[in-house]
Design an enzyme around this catalytic site. Structure first.
Site, PDB file in Angstrom:
ATOM      1  N   GLU A 183      73.120  44.275  64.341  1.00 54.56           N
ATOM      2  CA  GLU A 183      73.371  43.295  63.084  1.00 54.56           C
ATOM      3  C   GLU A 183      74.621  42.893  63.199  1.00 54.56           C
ATOM      4  OE1 GLU A 183      71.442  45.189  59.676  1.00 54.56           O
ATOM      5  OE2 GLU A 183      73.338  45.238  58.780  1.00 54.56           O
ATOM      6  N   HIS A 215      60.364  61.011  80.714  1.00 49.61           N
ATOM      7  CA  HIS A 215      58.931  61.288  80.664  1.00 49.61           C
ATOM      8  C   HIS A 215      58.146  60.255  79.891  1.00 49.61           C
ATOM      9  CE1 HIS A 215      59.599  65.073  82.657  1.00 49.61           C
ATOM     10  NE2 HIS A 215      60.634  65.205  81.563  1.00 49.61           N
ATOM     11  N   LYS A 231      66.169  39.893  52.597  1.00 51.60           N
ATOM     12  CA  LYS A 231      66.569  40.550  51.119  1.00 51.60           C
ATOM     13  C   LYS A 231      66.082  39.340  50.159  1.00 51.60           C
ATOM     14  CE  LYS A 231      70.166  44.098  51.968  1.00 51.60           C
ATOM     15  NZ  LYS A 231      71.331  44.096  51.586  1.00 51.60           N
TER      16      LYS A 231
HETATM   17  O1  PA5 Z   1      75.412  46.930  57.457  1.00 55.82           O
HETATM   18  C1  PA5 Z   1      75.152  46.432  56.309  1.00 55.82           C
HETATM   19  O2  PA5 Z   1      75.854  45.637  55.590  1.00 55.82           O
HETATM   20  C2  PA5 Z   1      73.612  46.498  56.121  1.00 55.82           C
HETATM   21  O3  PA5 Z   1      72.902  47.233  56.903  1.00 55.82           O
HETATM   22  C3  PA5 Z   1      73.513  47.152  54.686  1.00 55.82           C
HETATM   23  O4  PA5 Z   1      74.138  48.500  55.148  1.00 55.82           O
HETATM   24  C4  PA5 Z   1      72.035  47.494  54.156  1.00 55.82           C
HETATM   25  O5  PA5 Z   1      71.377  46.444  53.980  1.00 55.82           O
HETATM   26  C5  PA5 Z   1      72.177  47.977  52.722  1.00 55.82           C
HETATM   27  O6  PA5 Z   1      72.834  47.235  51.905  1.00 55.82           O
HETATM   28  P1  PA5 Z   1      73.497  48.159  50.772  1.00 55.82           P
HETATM   29  O7  PA5 Z   1      74.340  49.008  50.934  1.00 55.82           O
HETATM   30  O8  PA5 Z   1      74.110  46.898  49.980  1.00 55.82           O
HETATM   31  O9  PA5 Z   1      72.368  48.597  49.772  1.00 55.82           O
END
Ligand code: PA5
Length: 469
Positions: A294, A323, A437
Site C-alpha cells: 500500500e 512443499h 472505498k
Molecule cells: O493503511 C491504511 O491507511 C489503510 O489500510 C487503512 O488502515 C484501512 O483502509 C482502514 O481504514 P480505517 O482505519 O480508516 O478504517
C-alpha cells in the site's frame, strides 16, 4: 534494550548469485549518498512534526493509560471482539499471533490471561454471525478501530455487533461495553462515540493506518491479550536507535530498502517474498505485505510522472511452503527476492525421543529437536535458492519475544519509508484504496456519492457478449 536482529545478505549479492541476479556492493555504494540525504530529510521532517510514526515508541503515557484501562476491567470480560480492517487490524493480529499462545482462545480462562479474542475484519455474513453467536454477549467487549471513522466494512460490522449487543444487554449497558479507537476529533465514529459515551482511545493524527501498530490501534488489543506492550515499544526504540546512522551498509532498514529496490529496478526482482520459519511470525508477513504494497504501489512519482512503482510482496511460511511455493521460487521465473526469517532459539523444545526399530532410514530423526529441524530447513532453503541463483537474505532473531516484534515493526516501517524515497514515490496515503472505498459508498447509496453511483451504474452495451452463464 539493544537491537538483536541479524541480517545476512550475502546470498542477495552478485558474490553468491552472480551479476545477472545479485545486487553488488558497487550498486549499494552508488545509492549510499541518496540514502544518506534521504535519512537527513526524514529526520528533519520528524523534527518539524511530520513522520510522527517514528515517535510512537515514546508514548509512555498512552501505554500507562492502556494498562490502567485493561486493569480496571480485569476479569470482567470473557470475550473481546476487535472490529477493524487493514491497518486497523493487521498489526494487532500480527502481535498476538507472535506473542500469545497459538491456541489462546481454547485455553481455560485462568491460563489465557485475558478474554478470548475474535477479529471481525471482512464483512462476511457467515463469519460475523458465527462470531457473535459464539460470544457470551453480556461479557463481551467490542473494540471498534477505524482511523477515518467511516470505513464501510468496519462500520457495517460494528453496527451489527452494536445492535446484537444492545438486543442482549440493553442500549445503556451496551455502550459501556464498547471501546472506540478512532481519530481524537474527527469522523463519524468519533461523533457516535461522543454521543453514546463510549470509552475511546486515539488513533494518532498524521499517521497512516498501516503505521499505527505501535499506537492504541495495536497496543490495546495486545494488552488485553496479556502481551508485554512496554517490551514491544522498547524493542521498537532499540531499532530506532540502531537506525540513526545514515550509512546504507550499517542501517538495517536502509540496507533492506536498498537491496529490495535495487533488486527490483536493476535485477528484475518484481516480487519480494517474506518467509519466516516460525508459525508465530506469519502474521508479521501479512502486516508487512500490506505495508509494502500500500505504501509503494503508486502510479505517480513525487514529480508527477506515471511510474507504476512497487514490488509485489508475497507471504510464505517455512517449512510449509517448501512443499508448495518453493518449487516455483527455485525453478520458475527468476523474478523474486526472498527474505527468510530464522529463529535461533524457539520458545519450546520438542524432541523425537525414539524411532521404530527396523526402519534405518528414519534413524536420522532419533534425538532430533523440531526447532533444530526447522532451522536446518531454513539453511537448506537458503542454500538451494542460492544454488539456483535466486537472491535471498536471512534475518535471524535470537528468539521470539516482545522486544523482537517491536524491532520488526520499526524496521519494516523505516525500510518502507526509505523504499518510497528510492522509488521516488510518496509512501504515505493510498489513493488506490480510497478509489475503491468511494465506489463502495456510491454503490451502497451513501449520500454525497450520487454522481459516482451514476457513473458506476452505466452498463456497457457489449456487456452480454462477455458474460458466460
Ligand atoms: O493503511 C491504511 O491507511 C489503510 O489500510 C487503512 O488502515 C484501512 O483502509 C482502514 O481504514 P480505517 O482505519 O480508516 O478504517
Amino acid at each position: 534494550m539493544q537491537s538483536r536482529l541479524v541480517i545476512d545478505y550475502r546470498n542477495a549479492t552478485d558474490v553468491a548469485v552472480g551479476t545477472e541476479h545479485g545486487v553488488s556492493l558497487a550498486m549499494l555504494n552508488a545509492v549510499a549518498p541518496k540514502v544518506a540525504a534521504e535519512h537527513g530529510r526524514i529526520l528533519a521532517e520528524r523534527a518539524a512534526g511530520d513522520q510522527r510514526w517514528m515517535n510512537l515508541p515514546d508514548d509512555h503515557a498512552l501505554v500507562e493509560a492502556i494498562l490502567a484501562f485493561v486493569d480496571s476491567v480485569k476479569g470482567r470480560y470473557s470475550d473481546y471482539v476487535l472490529i477493524g480492517i487493514g491497518g486497523s487490524s493487521l498489526g494487532a493480529i500480527a502481535t498476538i499471533m507472535a506473542l500469545a499462545h497459538p491456541y489462546r482462545n481454547l485455553l481455560p480462562a485462568g491460563k489465557r490471561g485475558g478474554p478470548r479474542l475474535f477479529v471481525l475484519d471482512n464483512p462476511d455474513p457467515e463469519k460475523v454471525k458465527a462470531t457473535l453467536e459464539l460470544c457470551d454477549l453480556p461479557n463481551t467487549l467490542v473494540n471498534v478501530i477505524t482511523k477515518s471513522g467511516q470505513t464501510a466494512e468496519t462500520m457495517a460490522n460494528f453496527l451489527v455487533a452494536k445492535q446484537t449487543l444492545e438486543a442482549a444487554v440493553g442500549k445503556e449497558r451496551a455502550s459501556k461495553q464498547i471501546v472506540a479507537t478512532t481519530d481524537p476529533k474527527d469522523g463519524l465514529l468519533r461523533q457516535l462515540a461522543d454521543a453514546e459515551g463510549y470509552t475511546t482511545f486515539p488513533v494518532p493524527p498524521g499517521v497512516d493506518g498501516r503505521q499505527t501498530v505501535l499506537s492504541a490501534v495495536g497496543l490495546l488489543p495486545a494488552a488485553f491479550c496479556g502481551i508485554d506492550i512496554r517490551g514491544m515499544l522498547d524493542g521498537a526504540a532499540a531499532m530506532r536507535e540502531r537506525c540513526m546512522t545514515p550509512e546504507v551498509l550499517e542501517n538495517p532498514a536502509y540496507l533492506l530498502a536498498a537491496i529490495s529496490v535495487l533488486a527490483d529496478q536493476q535485477r528484475g526482482k518484481r516480487m519480494l517474498v517474506t518467509m519466516p520459519y516460525a508459525d508465530a511470525l506469519f502474521g508479521i508477513t501479512d502486516w508487512f505485505r500490506q505495508l509494502w504494497a500500500e505504501s509503494l504501489g503508486k502510479r505517480l512519482s513525487l514529480d508527477g510522472k506515471e511510474v507504476f512503482a512497487g514490488q509485489t510482496p508475497i507471504k510464505a511460511l517455512g517449512a510449509i511452503d517448501q512443499h508448495s511455493q518453493i518449487q516455483l521460487y527455485t525453478e520458475g521465473p527468476n523474478d523474486k527476492l526472498i527474505s527468510l526469517i530464522a529463529v535461533d532459539q524457539y520458545r519450546d523444545t520438542v524432541t523425537v525421543e525414539s524411532v521404530p526399530a527396523g526402519i534405518p532410514d528414519l534413524d536420522y530423526l532419533k534425538g532430533a529437536e523440531l526447532g533444530q529441524l526447522l532451522d536446518r530447513e531454513c539453511l537448506a532453503t537458503a542454500w538451494a535458492l542460492t544454488q539456483a541463483k535466486r537472491p535471498n537474505f536471512t534475518i535471524t532473531v535470537p528468539t521470539i519475544d516482545a522486544g523482537i516484534i517491536g524491532e520488526f515493526f520499526y524496521l519494516y516501517q523505516l525500510q518502507t519509508v526509505m523504499g518510497g524515497a528510492l522509488y521516488n514515490v510518496m509512501p504515505f496515503g493510498q489513493p488506490g484504496v480510497e478509489a475503491g472505498k468511494n465506489a463502495t459508498y456510491a454503490l451502497m447509496g451513501r449520500s454525497g456519492y450520487e454522481k459516482l453511483k451514476a457513473e458506476l451504474s452505466v452498463v456497457p452495451a457489449d456487456a452480454e457478449r462477455f458474460r458466460l452463464s
